[in-house]
Write a protein that holds these residues in place. Structure first.
Motif, PDB file in Angstrom:
ATOM      1  N   LYS A   1      50.162 -25.953  14.768  1.00 43.13           N
ATOM      2  CA  LYS A   1      51.408 -25.230  14.528  1.00 43.13           C
ATOM      3  C   LYS A   1      51.720 -24.208  15.607  1.00 43.13           C
ATOM      4  N   LYS A   2      50.689 -23.546  16.168  1.00 43.55           N
ATOM      5  CA  LYS A   2      50.913 -22.495  17.137  1.00 43.55           C
ATOM      6  C   LYS A   2      50.171 -22.775  18.444  1.00 43.55           C
ATOM      7  N   GLY A   3      50.594 -22.042  19.482  1.00 44.63           N
ATOM      8  CA  GLY A   3      49.967 -22.221  20.785  1.00 44.63           C
ATOM      9  C   GLY A   3      48.482 -21.939  20.756  1.00 44.63           C
ATOM     10  N   ALA A   4      48.076 -20.952  19.971  1.00 44.67           N
ATOM     11  CA  ALA A   4      46.655 -20.614  19.881  1.00 44.67           C
ATOM     12  C   ALA A   4      45.855 -21.765  19.281  1.00 44.67           C
ATOM     13  N   ALA A   5      46.484 -22.506  18.362  1.00 47.52           N
ATOM     14  CA  ALA A   5      45.808 -23.651  17.752  1.00 47.52           C
ATOM     15  C   ALA A   5      45.597 -24.759  18.783  1.00 47.52           C
ATOM     16  N   ILE A   6      46.577 -24.949  19.670  1.00 49.15           N
ATOM     17  CA  ILE A   6      46.440 -25.946  20.733  1.00 49.15           C
ATOM     18  C   ILE A   6      45.343 -25.522  21.696  1.00 49.15           C
ATOM     19  N   ASP A   7      45.274 -24.237  22.010  1.00 51.13           N
ATOM     20  CA  ASP A   7      44.215 -23.738  22.893  1.00 51.13           C
ATOM     21  C   ASP A   7      42.839 -23.966  22.272  1.00 51.13           C
ATOM     22  N   ARG A   8      42.766 -23.844  20.960  1.00 53.93           N
ATOM     23  CA  ARG A   8      41.504 -24.099  20.263  1.00 53.93           C
ATOM     24  C   ARG A   8      41.099 -25.554  20.410  1.00 53.93           C
ATOM     25  N   TRP A   9      42.089 -26.436  20.374  1.00 53.36           N
ATOM     26  CA  TRP A   9      41.807 -27.858  20.595  1.00 53.36           C
ATOM     27  C   TRP A   9      41.246 -28.077  21.995  1.00 53.36           C
ATOM     28  N   VAL A  10      41.794 -27.359  22.971  1.00 52.71           N
ATOM     29  CA  VAL A  10      41.302 -27.505  24.343  1.00 52.71           C
ATOM     30  C   VAL A  10      39.821 -27.176  24.400  1.00 52.71           C
ATOM     31  N   SER A  11      39.433 -26.047  23.830  1.00 56.09           N
ATOM     32  CA  SER A  11      38.029 -25.629  23.835  1.00 56.09           C
ATOM     33  C   SER A  11      37.149 -26.658  23.140  1.00 56.09           C
ATOM     34  N   ARG A  12      37.625 -27.164  22.010  1.00 52.43           N
ATOM     35  CA  ARG A  12      36.847 -28.133  21.242  1.00 52.43           C
ATOM     36  C   ARG A  12      36.691 -29.451  22.005  1.00 52.43           C
ATOM     37  N   LEU A  13      37.762 -29.917  22.606  1.00 49.36           N
ATOM     38  CA  LEU A  13      37.707 -31.186  23.314  1.00 49.36           C
ATOM     39  C   LEU A  13      36.853 -31.101  24.574  1.00 49.36           C
ATOM     40  N   VAL A  14      36.855 -29.954  25.223  1.00 45.93           N
ATOM     41  CA  VAL A  14      35.978 -29.769  26.387  1.00 45.93           C
ATOM     42  C   VAL A  14      34.523 -29.914  25.950  1.00 45.93           C
ATOM     43  N   GLU A  15      34.165 -29.275  24.834  1.00 45.52           N
ATOM     44  CA  GLU A  15      32.791 -29.376  24.334  1.00 45.52           C
ATOM     45  C   GLU A  15      32.452 -30.811  23.948  1.00 45.52           C
ATOM     46  N   ASP A  16      33.396 -31.499  23.296  1.00 45.14           N
ATOM     47  CA  ASP A  16      33.176 -32.895  22.906  1.00 45.14           C
ATOM     48  C   ASP A  16      32.985 -33.778  24.138  1.00 45.14           C
ATOM     49  N   ALA A  17      33.796 -33.547  25.148  1.00 44.25           N
ATOM     50  CA  ALA A  17      33.708 -34.345  26.369  1.00 44.25           C
ATOM     51  C   ALA A  17      32.370 -34.116  27.078  1.00 44.25           C
ATOM     52  N   LEU A  18      31.954 -32.862  27.136  1.00 43.92           N
ATOM     53  CA  LEU A  18      30.666 -32.546  27.770  1.00 43.92           C
ATOM     54  C   LEU A  18      29.515 -33.214  27.028  1.00 43.92           C
ATOM     55  N   ALA A  19      29.616 -33.259  25.699  1.00 41.77           N
ATOM     56  CA  ALA A  19      28.580 -33.914  24.899  1.00 41.77           C
ATOM     57  C   ALA A  19      28.535 -35.412  25.192  1.00 41.77           C
ATOM     58  N   LEU A  20      29.695 -36.029  25.282  1.00 42.87           N
ATOM     59  CA  LEU A  20      29.755 -37.458  25.596  1.00 42.87           C
ATOM     60  C   LEU A  20      29.169 -37.744  26.977  1.00 42.87           C
ATOM     61  N   ILE A  21      29.487 -36.891  27.924  1.00 39.90           N
ATOM     62  CA  ILE A  21      28.982 -37.068  29.288  1.00 39.90           C
ATOM     63  C   ILE A  21      27.464 -36.908  29.329  1.00 39.90           C
ATOM     64  N   GLU A  22      26.962 -35.949  28.563  1.00 38.17           N
ATOM     65  CA  GLU A  22      25.514 -35.728  28.518  1.00 38.17           C
ATOM     66  C   GLU A  22      24.791 -36.912  27.879  1.00 38.17           C
ATOM     67  N   VAL A  23      25.389 -37.504  26.857  1.00 36.25           N
ATOM     68  CA  VAL A  23      24.823 -38.705  26.232  1.00 36.25           C
ATOM     69  C   VAL A  23      24.741 -39.829  27.258  1.00 36.25           C
ATOM     70  N   GLU A  24      25.791 -39.966  28.063  1.00 32.95           N
ATOM     71  CA  GLU A  24      25.796 -41.011  29.092  1.00 32.95           C
ATOM     72  C   GLU A  24      24.733 -40.728  30.152  1.00 32.95           C
ATOM     73  N   ARG A  25      24.557 -39.454  30.505  1.00 37.21           N
ATOM     74  CA  ARG A  25      23.535 -39.086  31.485  1.00 37.21           C
ATOM     75  C   ARG A  25      22.137 -39.465  30.957  1.00 37.21           C
ATOM     76  N   THR A  26      21.904 -39.159  29.688  1.00 40.84           N
ATOM     77  CA  THR A  26      20.617 -39.474  29.076  1.00 40.84           C
ATOM     78  C   THR A  26      20.407 -40.977  28.989  1.00 40.84           C
ATOM     79  N   ARG A  27      21.445 -41.672  28.635  1.00 38.46           N
ATOM     80  CA  ARG A  27      21.351 -43.133  28.513  1.00 38.46           C
ATOM     81  C   ARG A  27      20.965 -43.779  29.839  1.00 38.46           C
ATOM     82  N   ARG A  28      21.554 -43.284  30.906  1.00 31.88           N
ATOM     83  CA  ARG A  28      21.276 -43.858  32.216  1.00 31.88           C
ATOM     84  C   ARG A  28      19.875 -43.481  32.720  1.00 31.88           C
TER      85      ARG A  28
END
Length: 233
Positions: free
Chosen positions: A200-227
């Motif tokens: 609903k608000k800009g702050a909520a979208i910014d919260r999504w940014v922070s969350r998605l960055v963490e999710d992306a880093l986790a996915l990348i780390e899983v790939e690093r471990t897998r390799r």
């Protein structure tokens, strides 16, 4: 074969746009917003410049002045409504940029249109219409705003994972990471029903940014471990 709804010449320049005069910024903005809504609702062919000018409450000559013609206006609506991924790519691809910072630039840029409220929904509808009824504008979008950003993310994650040559798994990872941002647009209406406070608000979208960055880093780390883990034969 998909039919073409917007017969825009592939060889025609983007548009003969002009910078708005000091007294015309509001008029240009109204034209873009009205055109976005009408093009999204009715498509290119069924939307007239006269209708756009009438609802925007400007002289029809303003379209010619700011955008050249109907095609130029359509291109401007299509490219400006969802931001400019090319600029996002340039910023996130800076040499030596930490991965977290690069991902923050990416998600911040891609989620920014959500802060425009109803315009985000209209822009999404316009892009979906282009995917189903492609014109040359979609071909340009595919090249500049889909393929190039994907290639930039492949290079970015490949560098941080120490992958010299991109393979299927790296492309799969990139599509998953970038898909995190796209999913919000696809689920926009569902989110508004289930939990509207999430967008609903800009702050909520910014919260999504922070969350998605963490999710992306986790996915990348899983790939690093897998390799790094020897595969079982």
């Amino acid at each position: 074969m998909a039919r073409t709804s917007a017969p825009i010449s592939a060889n025609k320049p983007s548009s003969r746009t002009r910078a708005p005069r000091s007294d015309g910024v509001e008029a240009r903005t109204r034209l873009l917003r009205v055109a976005l809504r009408l093009f999204a609702e009715h498509g290119y062919a069924k939307t007239s410049t006269r209708q756009i000018a009438l609802e925007a409450q400007v002289n029809i000559a303003a379209i010619r002045y700011y955008f050249g013609d109907k095609e130029g206006l359509y291109r401007a609506v299509f490219t400006e409504s969802f931001g400019t991924p090319r600029e996002i790519v340039e910023h996130m691809a800076q040499p030596g940029l930490p991965l977290r910072e690069a991902l923050t630039i990416f998600f911040t840029g891609y989620l920014a249109p959500l802060k425009q409220g109803d315009m985000a929904r209209q822009a999404l509808r316009l892009h979906l219409r282009e995917m189903l009824e492609p014109s040359s504008v979609w071909q340009e979008e595919l090249e500049c705003d889909v393929l190039k950003p994907h290639a930039a993310m492949v290079a970015l994650l490949g560098q941080h994972l120490g992958i010299c040559r991109a393979d299927d798994e790296l492309h799969r990872l990139v599509l998953t990471v970038t898909g995190l941002a796209m999913l919000l647009f696809v689920q926009l209406e569902a989110i508004e029903i289930i939990r509207p406070s999430l967008i609903k608000k800009g702050a909520a979208i910014d919260r999504w940014v922070s969350r998605l960055v963490e999710d992306a880093l986790a996915l990348i780390e899983v790939e690093r471990t897998r390799r790094a883990t020897p595969s079982e034969k």
